[in-house]
Write a protein that holds these residues in place. Sequence first.
Motif, short mmCIF file in Angstrom:
data_model
loop_
_atom_site.label_atom_id
_atom_site.label_comp_id
_atom_site.label_asym_id
_atom_site.label_seq_id
_atom_site.Cartn_x
_atom_site.Cartn_y
_atom_site.Cartn_z
N ALA A 63 0.84 -1.20 0.00
CA ALA A 63 0.00 0.00 0.00
C ALA A 63 0.87 1.25 0.00
CB ALA A 63 -0.93 0.00 1.21
N VAL A 64 1.98 1.19 0.75
CA VAL A 64 2.91 2.31 0.80
C VAL A 64 3.53 2.55 -0.57
CG1 VAL A 64 5.17 3.04 1.66
CG2 VAL A 64 3.48 2.15 3.26
N ARG A 65 4.07 1.51 -1.19
CA ARG A 65 4.80 1.70 -2.45
C ARG A 65 3.87 2.09 -3.61
NH1 ARG A 65 5.21 -2.29 -6.32
NH2 ARG A 65 4.10 -4.24 -5.92
N ARG A 66 2.61 1.69 -3.52
CA ARG A 66 1.65 2.09 -4.57
C ARG A 66 1.23 3.54 -4.40
NH1 ARG A 66 -1.06 -3.45 -3.39
NH2 ARG A 66 -0.19 -4.76 -5.05
N ASN A 67 1.40 4.07 -3.19
CA ASN A 67 1.05 5.46 -2.91
C ASN A 67 -0.44 5.73 -3.16
OD1 ASN A 67 1.86 8.00 -1.94
ND2 ASN A 67 2.12 8.81 -4.01
N VAL A 68 -1.27 4.81 -2.69
CA VAL A 68 -2.72 4.99 -2.80
C VAL A 68 -3.14 6.19 -1.95
CG1 VAL A 68 -4.96 3.90 -2.44
CG2 VAL A 68 -2.99 2.52 -3.13
N ASP A 69 -4.01 7.02 -2.48
CA ASP A 69 -4.40 8.27 -1.82
C ASP A 69 -5.41 8.00 -0.70
OD1 ASP A 69 -4.55 10.95 -1.27
OD2 ASP A 69 -6.00 11.39 -2.85
N MET A 70 -4.90 7.54 0.42
CA MET A 70 -5.74 7.33 1.60
C MET A 70 -4.90 7.55 2.84
SD MET A 70 -6.22 3.20 1.29
CE MET A 70 -4.83 2.06 1.29
N THR A 71 -5.55 7.63 3.98
CA THR A 71 -4.87 7.87 5.24
C THR A 71 -4.88 6.60 6.07
OG1 THR A 71 -5.66 10.16 5.20
CG2 THR A 71 -4.76 9.35 7.27
#
Length: 287
Positions: free
Chosen positions: A109-117
């Motif tokens: 999830a970090v490396r994909r840089n999905v726009d969420m918190t």
Amino acid sequence: MSSDIRFTDFKSDKQPTWCPGCGDFGTMNGMMKGLAETGNDPDNTFVVAGIGCSGKIGTYMHSYALHGVHGRALPVGTGVKMARPDIEVMVAGGDGDGYSIGAGHFVHAVRRNVDMTYVVMDNRIYGLTKGQASPTSREDFETSTSPDGPKQPPVNPHALALASGATFIAQSFSSDALRHQEIIQEAIEHDGFGFVNVYSPCVTFNDVDTYDYFRDSLVDLKESDHDPTNREDAKDVILDNEKEHQGVFYKDESSVPYHEQHGVDEDMSVIPDGAPESATDLVREFY
């Protein structure tokens, strides 16, 4: 988005069953205030929660919500954001949920840089299952199942995030209400994966990492010369095992979130009736 939303609009009618004094109360309040301050409202917010004490948070917040499987909250949050890139997605979990069984999902999830918190309530203990050592417990932390301590170095979630290509890494303390809210708010506003590890003391099973301990130990990066846009500065702070920090460790101001990189900008949550003709043809070819 409405400008008339108050943080109390994010409170559900369910009463929390956390232990009195649990740090998760303060963590949740900061999440709700951060969402309201950034112009979000319950109708455009989706909260995904994992398993453990922290996993109850989706029940206590008024929004769209899903209580996922242990360690699998981030894949669910990713799916929600891909299907509805227009809504605010917030994933919540604990140190056991996120850095043990969920560690692999965390990296991706970090490396994909999905726009969420992603908000992790870190109490350095397994609370719901009655006080076992967690991935972030101290090496000498004594519990009923590890009376001599786990004798393993604790996971450094910030180092893991930085090594995985994180674009926003921060840490807050649930009892420092205003500062906690500011950090959560900055994570929400970040274009990409906003990761916040929150020190959220467990008053029942952890008598070491207490409110008093964090109040006495925390160093606020806001009051130092730390440059959160400098990756080397971030690395130095993250690898400093002598101090406990709060604040934004690292922020990539040129971050481009996953859905923008890949042109995912349409609502894919509505599935049309019937299978696409191409799929039907494929089935006929092989069957």
